[in-house]
Scaffold this active site. Structure first.
Site, short mmCIF file in Angstrom:
data_model
loop_
_atom_site.label_atom_id
_atom_site.label_comp_id
_atom_site.label_asym_id
_atom_site.label_seq_id
_atom_site.Cartn_x
_atom_site.Cartn_y
_atom_site.Cartn_z
CE LYS A 111 -3.87 2.17 2.40
NZ LYS A 111 -3.49 3.54 2.15
NE ARG A 170 -7.12 3.98 -6.80
CZ ARG A 170 -8.03 3.36 -6.07
NH1 ARG A 170 -8.21 3.70 -4.82
NH2 ARG A 170 -8.75 2.38 -6.60
P1 AMP Z 1 -6.99 5.04 2.43
O1 AMP Z 1 -6.66 6.31 1.69
O2 AMP Z 1 -6.27 4.88 3.71
O3 AMP Z 1 -8.48 4.78 2.48
O4 AMP Z 1 -6.41 3.86 1.54
C1 AMP Z 1 -6.87 3.61 0.27
C2 AMP Z 1 -5.92 4.18 -0.73
O5 AMP Z 1 -4.70 3.48 -0.79
C3 AMP Z 1 -6.42 4.06 -2.15
O6 AMP Z 1 -7.33 5.06 -2.48
C4 AMP Z 1 -5.15 4.22 -2.96
O7 AMP Z 1 -4.93 5.58 -3.24
C5 AMP Z 1 -4.08 3.73 -2.03
N1 AMP Z 1 -3.34 2.54 -2.49
C6 AMP Z 1 -2.03 2.38 -2.32
N2 AMP Z 1 -1.60 1.22 -2.80
C7 AMP Z 1 -2.69 0.59 -3.31
C8 AMP Z 1 -2.89 -0.68 -3.93
N3 AMP Z 1 -1.90 -1.54 -4.12
N4 AMP Z 1 -4.16 -0.99 -4.30
C9 AMP Z 1 -5.19 -0.13 -4.08
N5 AMP Z 1 -5.04 1.07 -3.50
C10 AMP Z 1 -3.81 1.43 -3.10
#
Ligand code: AMP
Length: 555
Positions: A247, A252
Site C-alpha cells: 500500500k 490515486r
Molecule cells: P486510504 O486512503 O487509507 O483509504 O487507503 C486507500 C488508498 O490506498 C487508495 O485510495 C489508494 O490511493 C491507495 N493505495 C495504495 N496502494 C494501493 C494498492 N496496491 N491498491 C489499491 N489502492 C492502493
C-alpha cells in the site's frame, strides 16, 4: 417546463431540512418533467450546468454580478453594493431590486423556461478569454430582465454557484429511485460509474441502469478498501489465498489512454493531466495497449537516495498551475500501477482480480522509479503475509492492501473485495507497572498508568496511559475495575505515584513509537489507548524491548 416550477421546488427545498421531504419534493418534479428537460433539471437542482465528473464551472464573480444587477435594475453599482452589505446575499439583493423595478414599470411576469435558463448559463460557462465579459453580462442580464423577483434570486445564486438549498447526493439518489421505482443501490452503483445524476436519472427512467461502462477519458469513482486491523482479519475478509500488494503512500490516479491521448484523474475526479507532463510520455512508451484504463498510485521519492517520500511532499504537484516543469524535476513520481479496467476498448467488468493483474503484467513495461507494477504476493500463509507487511513498511510504505483473488472491480464502493492494513502499529500487550492516584472526579481511583515491556526478567517503562478507559464499567475497562485489580499489587507509594507489581496486562493501541529519555526503556508510545485486559495471557508473554525496537525501526 417553466422555470417558475423549478423555482417553486427550490423554495420548498429551502424551507425544509428533512431528508425524506426533500426526496419527495424532488421526486415530484422528476415525475412531471419532459425527457429533454430531465438532465437539465437535475443539474440545476445541484446548482450546476455540468455533471459532477465535469470540473467546469459557470464562472462569474460577484463583481460581475454587481454590474449585471446594476444594469438590469437601474441602480448604481455602489447602490447595489450597499444593499449587498445590508442584506448579505446577492440573490436577495437582486430579488429586492427587481421587485422595485417591476412595481415602477408594471412589466408582465416571467416566461422563462428551464431550457432558456439552462442554455444561457451553459453559454456563460463556455465563454473564455478576453472580450467575453460583456457577453457574459448580457446573458445573465437577459435572464434577470425576464425573471420574476424570486426567479432572479435563484438565477443569481446559480451563477454564483451558491444555491443554498441543500440537495445532497444521497437525497438526489433516493429521489431518482423513488421517481422511477428503481432500487436505490442500483442508482448508486450507476452513479459511481457515470458520476452524472442527469444521465443516471435518464437511465433509471428507461430501466437501463444495468448496462454501464467505464468510458475512456471520463473519470469515475475508484474502488476503495475496507480497513482491517491485522493479517488474520484480512484473510477472513478476502479469503485464502489472497493477492497482497504494497500500500503505497501517494495519490490515486486513474490513467486513461486513447491512442496518444492520455488523461489523468485523481480520486476526486480532478483532471491532473497537465500537472504531470513527464508521466504522459512514460505512458505512451511503456503501456503496451492502444487504449485502456489503468488504476494506480503516484508515489514521490527522494531523488538522491531513491527512498519513497510521504504524500505531503508531492501533494503540491496536484494543484500546481505554473512552473510545472521545475516542480516535476523537484518532486519526481513513480507510477505504481495496480489494476486495469479497460483493455483495448473492452471494459473488464467481469474479469476477476487475478485475471486483471495478469493482463496488467503483460501490458506494462516496467522501468525502475518511473513506472512499475505495485509489488505483490499471492499467499494463504499468515507469516508470509506478515513478512511482506514488514517489507512494505521498511520500504517506506503505509502497509498492505489485500485483494480477493476473484473480486471484480466495483467503482466507488468500499466492499469486502479489497481491504487495507495500515502501519498503524500492531497492538502491544503490556504490563501495568505503576500508576498515579487521580484527583477531582477520579479521586480515590488510580487514573493514569505506567506501561511496562520486558527485557529478560526486568520490566521497563515505555509510556503512560489514561485514554481508552471508561468511567463506568458497563463496557470495556474502567478506572474502578483497574483500581480494584491493581490496589493489592501496589508495592511502593510516593505521594500520588505508586509502583505496581507487574501482573495485569492490557492490550494497547498507539500511533507511533518515539525515542524517549523519560522512560527507562528508552522508548515511549505516542497516543496510547487501552483496548482490553489480557487476563488470558501469562505475564512472560508481554511485548519485549526487542519487539518495540523492531517496530520503531520499521515505522
Ligand atoms: P486510504 O486512503 O487509507 O483509504 O487507503 C486507500 C488508498 O490506498 C487508495 O485510495 C489508494 O490511493 C491507495 N493505495 C495504495 N496502494 C494501493 C494498492 N496496491 N491498491 C489499491 N489502492 C492502493
Amino acid at each position: 417546463m417553466e422555470y417558475k416550477k423549478l423555482v417553486e421546488v427550490y423554495e420548498k427545498l429551502e424551507k425544509t431540512t428533512k431528508r425524506l421531504e426533500k426526496r419527495d419534493i424532488i421526486a415530484g418534479i422528476l415525475g412531471e418533467c419532459k425527457e429533454d428537460e430531465l438532465d437539465k433539471i437535475i443539474y440545476l437542482l445541484q446548482g450546476r450546468v455540468f455533471p459532477q465528473f465535469d470540473e467546469r464551472k459557470i464562472g462569474m464573480s460577484s463583481r460581475l454580478i454587481l454590474k449585471v444587477i446594476s444594469k438590469v435594475s437601474g441602480e448604481t453599482v455602489n447602490g447595489v453594493e450597499r444593499q449587498w452589505k445590508k442584506i448579505g446575499d446577492l440573490g436577495e439583493v437582486t430579488s429586492f431590486l427587481v421587485q422595485k423595478k417591476k412595481q415602477s414599470t408594471l412589466r408582465s411576469s416571467s416566461k422563462l423556461t428551464i431550457h432558456k435558463v439552462f442554455d444561457n448559463l451553459l453559454k456563460i460557462s463556455e465563454l473564455e478569454g478576453e472580450g467575453t465579459v460583456n457577453k457574459k453580462i448580457d446573458l445573465v442580464s437577459e435572464l434577470i430582465a425576464n425573471a420574476s423577483p424570486v426567479e432572479a434570486k435563484f438565477i443569481v445564486r446559480t451563477v454564483l454557484e451558491d444555491l443554498r438549498i441543500g440537495v445532497a447526493e444521497g437525497v438526489l439518489r433516493d429521489a431518482i429511485a423513488l421517481a422511477y421505482n428503481v432500487d436505490v443501490k442500483a442508482v448508486e452503483k450507476a452513479f459511481n460509474v457515470l458520476v452524472d445524476y442527469g444521465e443516471v436519472a435518464g437511465r433509471a427512467k428507461e430501466k437501463k441502469l444495468g448496462e454501464l461502462e467505464l468510458v475512456i477519458g471520463r473519470p469515475f469513482k475508484v474502488m476503495l478498501a475496507i480497513k482491517v486491523n491485522n493479517i488474520e482479519e484480512a484473510f477472513d475478509e478476502v479469503g485464502k489465498p489472497a493477492l497482497w500488494e504494497f500500500k503505497m503512500d501517494g495519490f490515486r490516479v486513474t490513467i486513461h489512454k486513447n491512442n496518444d491521448e492520455i488523461k489523468l484523474f485523481t480520486r476526486k475526479m480532478e483532471d491532473v493531466t497537465k500537472q504531470f507532463p513527464e508521466v504522459i510520455d512514460l505512458i505512451k512508451e511503456n503501456v503496451k495497449a492502444k487504449k485502456g484504463i489503468l488504476d494506480s498510485e503516484f508515489v514521490g521519492y527522494d531523488k538522491k537516495i531513491g527512498k519513497y517520500l510521504p504524500f505531503q511532499n508531492i501533494s503540491q504537484r496536484i494543484k500546481r498551475k505554473y512552473d510545472i516543469e521545475s516542480i516535476a524535476k523537484k518532486f519526481p513520481v513513480e507510477i505504481n500501477v495496480f489494476d486495469i479496467l479497460n483493455y483495448e476498448g473492452k471494459y473488464l467488468k467481469n474479469e476477476k482480480q487475478l485475471e486483471r493483474r495478469k493482463l496488467l503484467e503483460k501490458t506494462i513495461k516496467e522501468k525502475d522509479k518511473k513506472i512499475v507494477l505495485t509489488k505483490k504476493l499471492i499467499t494463504d500463509d499468515v507469516s508470509k503475509a506478515k513478512e511482506f507487511f514488514e517489507e512494505s513498511l521498511k520500504a517506506g510504505n503505509e502497509g498492505l492492501i489485500a485483494k480477493k483473488i476473484d473480486a471484480i472491480y466495483q467503482p466507488g464502493r468500499r466492499v469486502e473485495g479489497w481491504v487495507k492494513l495500515k502501519s498503524v502499529m500492531e497492538n502491544l500487550d503490556l504490563a501495568i507497572i505503576g500508576a498515579e492516584w487521580g484527583t477531582g472526579k477520579r479521586a480515590g481511583f488510580l487514573s493514569s498508568f505506567v506501561l511496562g515491556c520486558k527485557k529478560g526478567n526486568e520490566f521497563l517503562e515505555c509510556g503512560m496511559i489514561g485514554t481508552g478507559i471508561k468511567e463506568k464499567s458497563k463496557e470495556g475497562v474502567s478506572f474502578k475495575q483497574l483500581t480494584k485489580l491493581l490496589k493489592p499489587l501496589i508495592n511502593k507509594e510516593e505521594g500520588r505515584k505508586v509502583k505496581i507489581k507487574p501482573k495485569i496486562i492490557i492490550e494497547v493501541r498507539y500511533e507511533e513509537i518515539q525515542k524517549s529519555p523519560t522512560y527507562n526503556s528508552g522508548y515511549a508510545l505516542r497516543f496510547p489507548r487501552v483496548i482490553r485486559l489480557r487476563n488470558d495471557k501469562p505475564i512472560g508473554e508481554i511485548a519485549d524491548l526487542k519487539q518495540i525496537e523492531k517496530l520503531y525501526k520499521g515505522q
